[in-house]
Design a protein around this motif. Structure first.
Motif, PDB file in Angstrom:
ATOM      1  N   GLU A 150      18.235  60.442  -3.342  1.00 14.24           N
ATOM      2  CA  GLU A 150      18.301  60.665  -4.783  1.00 14.24           C
ATOM      3  C   GLU A 150      19.123  59.571  -5.445  1.00 14.24           C
ATOM      4  O   GLU A 150      20.166  59.165  -4.931  1.00 14.24           O
ATOM      5  N   ILE A 151      18.641  59.141  -6.611  1.00 18.32           N
ATOM      6  CA  ILE A 151      19.302  58.104  -7.401  1.00 18.32           C
ATOM      7  C   ILE A 151      19.523  58.629  -8.812  1.00 18.32           C
ATOM      8  O   ILE A 151      18.621  59.227  -9.405  1.00 18.32           O
ATOM      9  N   TRP A 152      20.728  58.386  -9.342  1.00 19.42           N
ATOM     10  CA  TRP A 152      21.013  58.677 -10.752  1.00 19.42           C
ATOM     11  C   TRP A 152      21.295  57.344 -11.435  1.00 19.42           C
ATOM     12  O   TRP A 152      22.201  56.607 -11.029  1.00 19.42           O
ATOM     13  N   LEU A 153      20.509  57.045 -12.467  1.00 17.09           N
ATOM     14  CA  LEU A 153      20.581  55.731 -13.110  1.00 17.09           C
ATOM     15  C   LEU A 153      20.890  55.857 -14.589  1.00 17.09           C
ATOM     16  O   LEU A 153      20.295  56.660 -15.300  1.00 17.09           O
ATOM     17  N   ASP A 154      21.824  55.036 -15.027  1.00 15.84           N
ATOM     18  CA  ASP A 154      22.130  54.868 -16.448  1.00 15.84           C
ATOM     19  C   ASP A 154      22.065  53.377 -16.701  1.00 15.84           C
ATOM     20  O   ASP A 154      22.982  52.636 -16.357  1.00 15.84           O
ATOM     21  N   GLY A 155      20.954  52.906 -17.288  1.00 18.21           N
ATOM     22  CA  GLY A 155      20.741  51.469 -17.469  1.00 18.21           C
ATOM     23  C   GLY A 155      19.357  51.068 -16.999  1.00 18.21           C
ATOM     24  O   GLY A 155      18.376  51.765 -17.285  1.00 18.21           O
ATOM     25  N   GLU A 156      19.283  49.968 -16.235  1.00 17.97           N
ATOM     26  CA  GLU A 156      17.978  49.473 -15.784  1.00 17.97           C
ATOM     27  C   GLU A 156      18.049  49.002 -14.341  1.00 17.97           C
ATOM     28  O   GLU A 156      19.022  48.365 -13.923  1.00 17.97           O
ATOM     29  N   ALA A 157      17.002  49.317 -13.576  1.00 13.55           N
ATOM     30  CA  ALA A 157      16.936  48.903 -12.172  1.00 13.55           C
ATOM     31  C   ALA A 157      15.489  48.767 -11.734  1.00 13.55           C
ATOM     32  O   ALA A 157      14.605  49.469 -12.235  1.00 13.55           O
ATOM     33  N   PHE A 158      15.275  47.852 -10.793  1.00 13.33           N
ATOM     34  CA  PHE A 158      13.965  47.678 -10.168  1.00 13.33           C
ATOM     35  C   PHE A 158      14.100  48.082  -8.707  1.00 13.33           C
ATOM     36  O   PHE A 158      15.003  47.624  -8.003  1.00 13.33           O
ATOM     37  N   PHE A 159      13.189  48.952  -8.241  1.00 17.45           N
ATOM     38  CA  PHE A 159      13.256  49.494  -6.890  1.00 17.45           C
ATOM     39  C   PHE A 159      12.047  49.061  -6.072  1.00 17.45           C
ATOM     40  O   PHE A 159      10.907  49.160  -6.542  1.00 17.45           O
ATOM     41  N   GLU A 160      12.310  48.579  -4.862  1.00 17.45           N
ATOM     42  CA  GLU A 160      11.265  48.391  -3.853  1.00 17.45           C
ATOM     43  C   GLU A 160      11.580  49.394  -2.758  1.00 17.45           C
ATOM     44  O   GLU A 160      12.426  49.153  -1.892  1.00 17.45           O
ATOM     45  N   VAL A 161      10.909  50.537  -2.795  1.00 11.52           N
ATOM     46  CA  VAL A 161      11.287  51.689  -1.982  1.00 11.52           C
ATOM     47  C   VAL A 161      10.758  51.559  -0.550  1.00 11.52           C
ATOM     48  O   VAL A 161       9.571  51.299  -0.332  1.00 11.52           O
ATOM     49  N   ALA A 162      11.653  51.752   0.413  1.00 14.11           N
ATOM     50  CA  ALA A 162      11.260  51.767   1.820  1.00 14.11           C
ATOM     51  C   ALA A 162      10.480  53.048   2.114  1.00 14.11           C
ATOM     52  O   ALA A 162      10.858  54.129   1.658  1.00 14.11           O
ATOM     53  N   LYS A 163       9.408  52.937   2.860  1.00 13.87           N
ATOM     54  CA  LYS A 163       8.568  54.092   3.149  1.00 13.87           C
ATOM     55  C   LYS A 163       9.266  55.038   4.113  1.00 13.87           C
ATOM     56  O   LYS A 163       9.770  54.638   5.153  1.00 13.87           O
ATOM     57  N   ASP A 164       9.279  56.317   3.735  1.00  8.94           N
ATOM     58  CA  ASP A 164       9.838  57.368   4.590  1.00  8.94           C
ATOM     59  C   ASP A 164       9.269  58.697   4.097  1.00  8.94           C
ATOM     60  O   ASP A 164       9.867  59.364   3.256  1.00  8.94           O
ATOM     61  N   PRO A 165       8.096  59.103   4.608  1.00  9.56           N
ATOM     62  CA  PRO A 165       7.434  60.325   4.113  1.00  9.56           C
ATOM     63  C   PRO A 165       8.267  61.587   4.279  1.00  9.56           C
ATOM     64  O   PRO A 165       8.059  62.569   3.569  1.00  9.56           O
ATOM     65  N   THR A 166       9.232  61.582   5.201  1.00 13.85           N
ATOM     66  CA  THR A 166      10.024  62.783   5.445  1.00 13.85           C
ATOM     67  C   THR A 166      11.146  62.965   4.433  1.00 13.85           C
ATOM     68  O   THR A 166      11.721  64.050   4.335  1.00 13.85           O
ATOM     69  N   ARG A 167      11.495  61.903   3.698  1.00 12.81           N
ATOM     70  CA  ARG A 167      12.593  61.986   2.723  1.00 12.81           C
ATOM     71  C   ARG A 167      12.102  61.524   1.357  1.00 12.81           C
ATOM     72  O   ARG A 167      11.840  60.341   1.154  1.00 12.81           O
ATOM     73  N   PRO A 168      11.970  62.441   0.416  1.00 11.25           N
ATOM     74  CA  PRO A 168      11.534  62.041  -0.933  1.00 11.25           C
ATOM     75  C   PRO A 168      12.526  61.064  -1.564  1.00 11.25           C
ATOM     76  O   PRO A 168      13.727  61.139  -1.318  1.00 11.25           O
ATOM     77  N   PHE A 169      12.020  60.163  -2.371  1.00 12.61           N
ATOM     78  CA  PHE A 169      12.850  59.213  -3.119  1.00 12.61           C
ATOM     79  C   PHE A 169      12.671  59.544  -4.598  1.00 12.61           C
ATOM     80  O   PHE A 169      11.581  59.395  -5.156  1.00 12.61           O
ATOM     81  N   VAL A 170      13.753  60.011  -5.235  1.00 12.02           N
ATOM     82  CA  VAL A 170      13.677  60.448  -6.626  1.00 12.02           C
ATOM     83  C   VAL A 170      14.752  59.744  -7.435  1.00 12.02           C
ATOM     84  O   VAL A 170      15.926  59.711  -7.039  1.00 12.02           O
ATOM     85  N   VAL A 171      14.347  59.192  -8.576  1.00  9.48           N
ATOM     86  CA  VAL A 171      15.283  58.556  -9.505  1.00  9.48           C
ATOM     87  C   VAL A 171      15.413  59.448 -10.735  1.00  9.48           C
ATOM     88  O   VAL A 171      14.409  59.798 -11.363  1.00  9.48           O
ATOM     89  N   HIS A 172      16.640  59.831 -11.062  1.00  2.46           N
ATOM     90  CA  HIS A 172      16.923  60.609 -12.271  1.00  2.46           C
ATOM     91  C   HIS A 172      17.508  59.638 -13.301  1.00  2.46           C
ATOM     92  O   HIS A 172      18.582  59.068 -13.082  1.00  2.46           O
ATOM     93  N   ALA A 173      16.822  59.467 -14.408  1.00  5.41           N
ATOM     94  CA  ALA A 173      17.265  58.534 -15.450  1.00  5.41           C
ATOM     95  C   ALA A 173      17.087  59.202 -16.803  1.00  5.41           C
ATOM     96  O   ALA A 173      15.944  59.445 -17.219  1.00  5.41           O
ATOM     97  N   ALA A 174      18.195  59.504 -17.459  1.00  3.43           N
ATOM     98  CA  ALA A 174      18.168  60.230 -18.732  1.00  3.43           C
ATOM     99  C   ALA A 174      17.401  61.534 -18.507  1.00  3.43           C
ATOM    100  O   ALA A 174      17.728  62.295 -17.612  1.00  3.43           O
TER     101      ALA A 174
END
Length: 342
Positions: A150-174
């Motif tokens: 999990e990611i919490w973002l305030d601002g701006e970011a570019f993500f190149e997400v590593a593949k891992d089907p067992t662990r969701p990748f979620v960005v919370h922004a505003a």
């Protein structure tokens, strides 16, 4: 086993019964396990901070000793025994506290903060292999464990997400939540901006809002989702807008483009280029403040409404403003980190 021996040695040290060989063993054990040094120091500091109990009045002490009728040697042994028990109890209590401290430290390591100031951009890799580019004046907090990312973002970011089907990748922004697996996307969510944006370059993401989690929007490559900010005073109507960020011709060539597309204004910043299209001067000023680490002040309300398109890379703030002067008439005063426009 080693940790139990550590408790014994510290207890003996605190009670004053640790001999030379014990001191050498304790030093060797702490050298072998440096992570225990903080616990040992905490125990000793706490032990030394406890005040010595006041001695009872002489008459009371004489009465106590008369009832006990101990020899001098027995008295010494009793005192030493009680000191040893007190040290053992303290060691047990603080070792338990040390365990909880270690657990708290581990949880803190799971939750990590990365932030940038105006004029600063950072590039780093998370422990799961995900690459992150963090733009200026941004705050990113991440929690990575065995179950989720999990990611919490305030601002701006570019993500190149590593593949891992067992662990969701979620960005919370505003108010946005972006769920991704093995993908590349940009998120822009500055509180002072009129809208928040998510731009997908590769793979797929699902975006949903805090208030309507059941309404998920799935983006395709080279699509941007925008939603009006709830905090900006000039916020547009709070509704989701989806639009392509490149032409159909460019989309047809997308397979041959690198993951970070420097031709897009949404992601040009990752390649150290500030690119903007049809922005009012007051909106552009916020970009320039973040990019160059300056503060811009307008003394002319009309100038705020000028509209500019262009890009800057290696130009200084003075050179950038001089380039803008070629298309619209205005004046500025550069006072180092403060720019006055009139």
């Amino acid at each position: 086993m080693h940790h139990h021996r550590l408790d014994e040695l510290i207890t003996a040290k605190l009670s004053g019964t640790l001999d030379e060989s014990g001191r050498e063993e304790l030093a060797a054990l702490l050298l072998q396990h440096p992570e225990w040094e903080q616990q040992a120091a905490l125990l000793e500091q706490y032990w030394n901070s406890v005040p010595e109990p006041e001695a009872p009045p002489a008459a009371v002490f004489s009465e106590m000793m008369a009832k006990a009728e101990p020899t001098g040697e027995t008295t010494v042994k009793i005192v030493a025994w009680w000191k040893w028990v007190a040290a053992a109890v303290l060691a047990g209590l603080l070792c338990t506290a040390g365990y909880h401290l270690w657990q708290g430290t581990r949880r803190q390591k799971e939750l990590q903060l990365v932030e940038t100031r105006n004029g600063e951009r950072r590039h780093f890799r998370l422990s799961d292999g995900t690459t992150v580019h963090l733009n200026a004046s941004s705050h990113l907090t991440c929690r990575l464990n065995a179950r989720t990312r999990e990611i919490w973002l305030d601002g701006e970011a570019f993500f190149e997400v590593a593949k891992d089907p067992t662990r969701p990748f979620v960005v919370h922004a505003a108010s946005m939540n972006i769920h991704a697996l093995g993908t590349a996307f940009n998120v822009k969510a500055y509180p002072e901006d009129a809208q928040y944006e998510t731009t997908l370059l590769e793979g797929a993401v699902e975006v949903y809002l805090d208030k309507t989690p059941e309404q998920k929007v799935r983006l395709r490559p080279y699509e941007k989702l925008a939603i009006g900010s709830t905090t900006a005073p000039a916020s547009p109507e709070k509704k989701i807008m989806i639009k392509p960020v490149v032409s159909k011709v460019a989309m047809a060539k997308a397979a041959s483009l690198p993951v970070i597309d420097s031709t897009l204004s949404e992601t040009a910043w990752v390649s150290n280029r500030l690119q903007f299209e049809a922005l009012r001067f007051d909106q552009l000023a916020r970009l320039l403040e973040r990019w160059y680490g300056v503060k811009i002040e307008f003394r002319n309300e009309t100038v705020k409404n000028y509209v500019f398109s262009g890009s800057f890379a290696s130009e200084s703030i003075t050179q950038a403003l001089q380039a803008l002067q070629l298309t619209e008439e205005f004046h500025f005063d550069n006072q180092s980190t403060r720019i006055i426009i009139y």
